[in-house]
Design an enzyme around this catalytic site. Structure first.
Site, PDB file in Angstrom:
ATOM      1  N   ASP A 159       3.647  24.580  31.290  1.00 33.87           N
ATOM      2  CA  ASP A 159       4.814  25.063  30.572  1.00 33.87           C
ATOM      3  C   ASP A 159       4.421  26.358  29.881  1.00 33.87           C
ATOM      4  O   ASP A 159       3.235  26.584  29.606  1.00 33.87           O
ATOM      5  CB  ASP A 159       5.306  24.043  29.537  1.00 33.87           C
ATOM      6  CG  ASP A 159       6.771  24.253  29.181  1.00 33.87           C
ATOM      7  OD1 ASP A 159       7.628  23.581  29.793  1.00 33.87           O
ATOM      8  OD2 ASP A 159       7.062  25.102  28.326  1.00 33.87           O
TER       9      ASP A 159
ATOM     10  N   ASP B  40       2.577  31.504  32.191  1.00 29.16           N
ATOM     11  CA  ASP B  40       3.839  32.123  32.563  1.00 29.16           C
ATOM     12  C   ASP B  40       3.809  32.360  34.065  1.00 29.16           C
ATOM     13  O   ASP B  40       3.092  33.231  34.565  1.00 29.16           O
ATOM     14  CB  ASP B  40       4.010  33.453  31.812  1.00 29.16           C
ATOM     15  CG  ASP B  40       5.358  34.111  32.094  1.00 29.16           C
ATOM     16  OD1 ASP B  40       6.059  33.678  33.036  1.00 29.16           O
ATOM     17  OD2 ASP B  40       5.699  35.073  31.388  1.00 29.16           O
TER      18      ASP B  40
ATOM     19  N   ASN C   9       9.491  23.193  39.133  1.00 32.21           N
ATOM     20  CA  ASN C   9      10.590  22.820  38.247  1.00 32.21           C
ATOM     21  C   ASN C   9      10.979  23.888  37.232  1.00 32.21           C
ATOM     22  O   ASN C   9      12.123  23.908  36.763  1.00 32.21           O
ATOM     23  CB  ASN C   9      10.221  21.530  37.498  1.00 32.21           C
ATOM     24  CG  ASN C   9      11.224  21.188  36.417  1.00 32.21           C
ATOM     25  OD1 ASN C   9      12.336  20.746  36.698  1.00 32.21           O
ATOM     26  ND2 ASN C   9      10.838  21.414  35.158  1.00 32.21           N
TER      27      ASN C   9
ATOM     28  N   TYR D   2      22.318  32.764  37.938  1.00 34.95           N
ATOM     29  CA  TYR D   2      21.550  31.514  38.021  1.00 34.95           C
ATOM     30  C   TYR D   2      21.767  30.846  39.375  1.00 34.95           C
ATOM     31  O   TYR D   2      20.811  30.425  40.033  1.00 34.95           O
ATOM     32  CB  TYR D   2      21.967  30.571  36.891  1.00 34.95           C
ATOM     33  CG  TYR D   2      21.250  29.243  36.921  1.00 34.95           C
ATOM     34  CD1 TYR D   2      19.937  29.130  36.495  1.00 34.95           C
ATOM     35  CD2 TYR D   2      21.897  28.093  37.393  1.00 34.95           C
ATOM     36  CE1 TYR D   2      19.278  27.912  36.531  1.00 34.95           C
ATOM     37  CE2 TYR D   2      21.248  26.873  37.425  1.00 34.95           C
ATOM     38  CZ  TYR D   2      19.937  26.782  36.992  1.00 34.95           C
ATOM     39  OH  TYR D   2      19.279  25.573  37.035  1.00 34.95           O
TER      40      TYR D   2
ATOM     41  N   LYS E  35      19.043  30.029  42.472  1.00 32.29           N
ATOM     42  CA  LYS E  35      18.819  28.698  43.018  1.00 32.29           C
ATOM     43  C   LYS E  35      19.159  28.631  44.510  1.00 32.29           C
ATOM     44  O   LYS E  35      18.540  27.871  45.266  1.00 32.29           O
ATOM     45  CB  LYS E  35      19.637  27.672  42.227  1.00 32.29           C
ATOM     46  CG  LYS E  35      19.105  27.442  40.818  1.00 32.29           C
ATOM     47  CD  LYS E  35      17.662  26.960  40.842  1.00 32.29           C
ATOM     48  CE  LYS E  35      17.148  26.577  39.476  1.00 32.29           C
ATOM     49  NZ  LYS E  35      15.761  26.057  39.510  1.00 32.29           N
TER      50      LYS E  35
ATOM     51  N   ALA F 225      21.247  16.179  34.821  1.00 31.82           N
ATOM     52  CA  ALA F 225      20.911  15.451  33.601  1.00 31.82           C
ATOM     53  C   ALA F 225      21.406  16.237  32.407  1.00 31.82           C
ATOM     54  O   ALA F 225      21.707  17.434  32.504  1.00 31.82           O
ATOM     55  CB  ALA F 225      19.399  15.232  33.494  1.00 31.82           C
TER      56      ALA F 225
ATOM     57  N   THR G  62      20.369  18.114  29.612  1.00 33.74           N
ATOM     58  CA  THR G  62      19.183  18.802  29.111  1.00 33.74           C
ATOM     59  C   THR G  62      19.630  20.013  28.296  1.00 33.74           C
ATOM     60  O   THR G  62      20.810  20.199  28.020  1.00 33.74           O
ATOM     61  CB  THR G  62      18.303  19.268  30.277  1.00 33.74           C
ATOM     62  OG1 THR G  62      19.048  20.220  31.060  1.00 33.74           O
ATOM     63  CG2 THR G  62      17.894  18.100  31.171  1.00 33.74           C
TER      64      THR G  62
END
Length: 296
Positions: free
Chosen positions: A43, A69, A96, A160, A164, A192, A194
């Site tokens: 992360d 990063d 992810n 975005y 994807k 989900a 989030t």
């Protein structure tokens, strides 16, 4: 907690999970560790990566934190190498890490546009090719990318969604590149509640309703474990979506049959084709379902 039937399903494997400091990534890391794999928790947030890795170790699993990063090639390379040096190999990569921003086209600003592309596309591509280099040398491995329903087209999420959609294309192409090499490449399209869902709610206000309310990140984790495991050895080049109680395959881009043919396509001929045929076969934009039939 992962159900007992998946204990040791990933035993002896080593897996890198990017963006695993919280949310979906953390849920994936915990589930993968519970299934027996050693995990590298990545992360950009040092404290969050350390916290997830420490919790896995406390629960009896194998994990190390590697903050980095992934938009920096050298840092992405060091992340993949950390898995090899720490656990002897890299058997799986879960791409992810993501960056989410919303804007109508006329309001789009350059900095969030660039960051979205850098994290979602460049970071995913960098980690993917660097992991695949090691996997090709060994003749085995699994890359699991993360796409989104936004790739189908949704208001205010063009950048975005485009990032994807590009990840989906990476998935299709890498799967073809790796056929016959013992390496599989798939993608998941999770859902989900989030931080991303919260951003969406704040952007659209009352129109958001109960965006993903009640959908915990953990409901997506069994799909990740399955696609990393030998249970899915016949599956590659697929985008699999899980949405609470629903499990589905996403369609690939393709040519819509029947195609029209003539020796020369003039402007008038194209206009006639749309007036008589193609206009009635235009595909709807946005998230929609396509019914397919099984073919022998």
């Amino acid at each position: 907690m992962t159900s007992p039937d998946v204990f040791n399903l990933l035993a002896g494997r080593a897996v890198v999970i990017t963006g695993a400091g919280r949310g979906l990534g953390a849920a994936y890391a915990r589930a993968i560790a519970e299934a027996g794999a050693a995990v590298v928790v990545n992360d950009i947030d040092v404290d969050e990566a350390n916290e997830v890795a420490a919790a896995i170790v406390k629960a009896g699993g194998q994990a190390v934190a590697h903050p980095a990063d992934i938009t920096d090639w050298s840092q992405a390379d060091a992340l993949i190498e950390r898995c090899v040096s720490e656990f002897g190999a890299i058997d799986g990569l879960v791409n992810n890490a993501g960056y989410f921003s919303l804007a109508l086209p006329q309001d789009q600003q350059p900095d969030p546009l660039r960051r979205t592309i850098d994290v979602n596309l460049y970071g995913t591509a960098a980690c993917g090719v660097l992991a695949l280099r090691r996997m090709v040398d060994r003749g085995r491995g699994v890359v699991l990318n993360v796409t989104s329903g936004e790739q189908m087209g949704k208001t205010a999420s063009a950048i975005y969604g485009a990032s994807k959609a590009a990840v989906a294309t990476l998935t299709y192409s890498w799967a073809e590149d790796m056929r016959g090499r013992g390496i599989r490449v798939n993608a998941i399209s999770p859902n989900a509640h989030t931080r991303m869902a919260t951003v969406y709610q704040e952007f659209v206000g009352g129109e958001a309703g109960g965006q993903n309310i009640g959908l915990a990140p953990e409901v997506n984790a069994p799909l990740v474990v399955y696609l990393l495991s030998d249970l899915s050895t016949a599956i590659t080049g697929q985008v699999v979506r899980i949405n609470g109680a629903e499990l589905m395959l996403c369609t690939h881009p393709g040519i819509l049959d029947p195609v029209l043919r003539r020796d020369t396509w003039t402007v008038d001929a194209i206009a006639e084709a749309f007036a008589t045929d193609l206009a009635h076969r235009q595909q709807p934009a946005g998230v929609h379902r396509v019914r397919t039939e099984f073919l022998d």
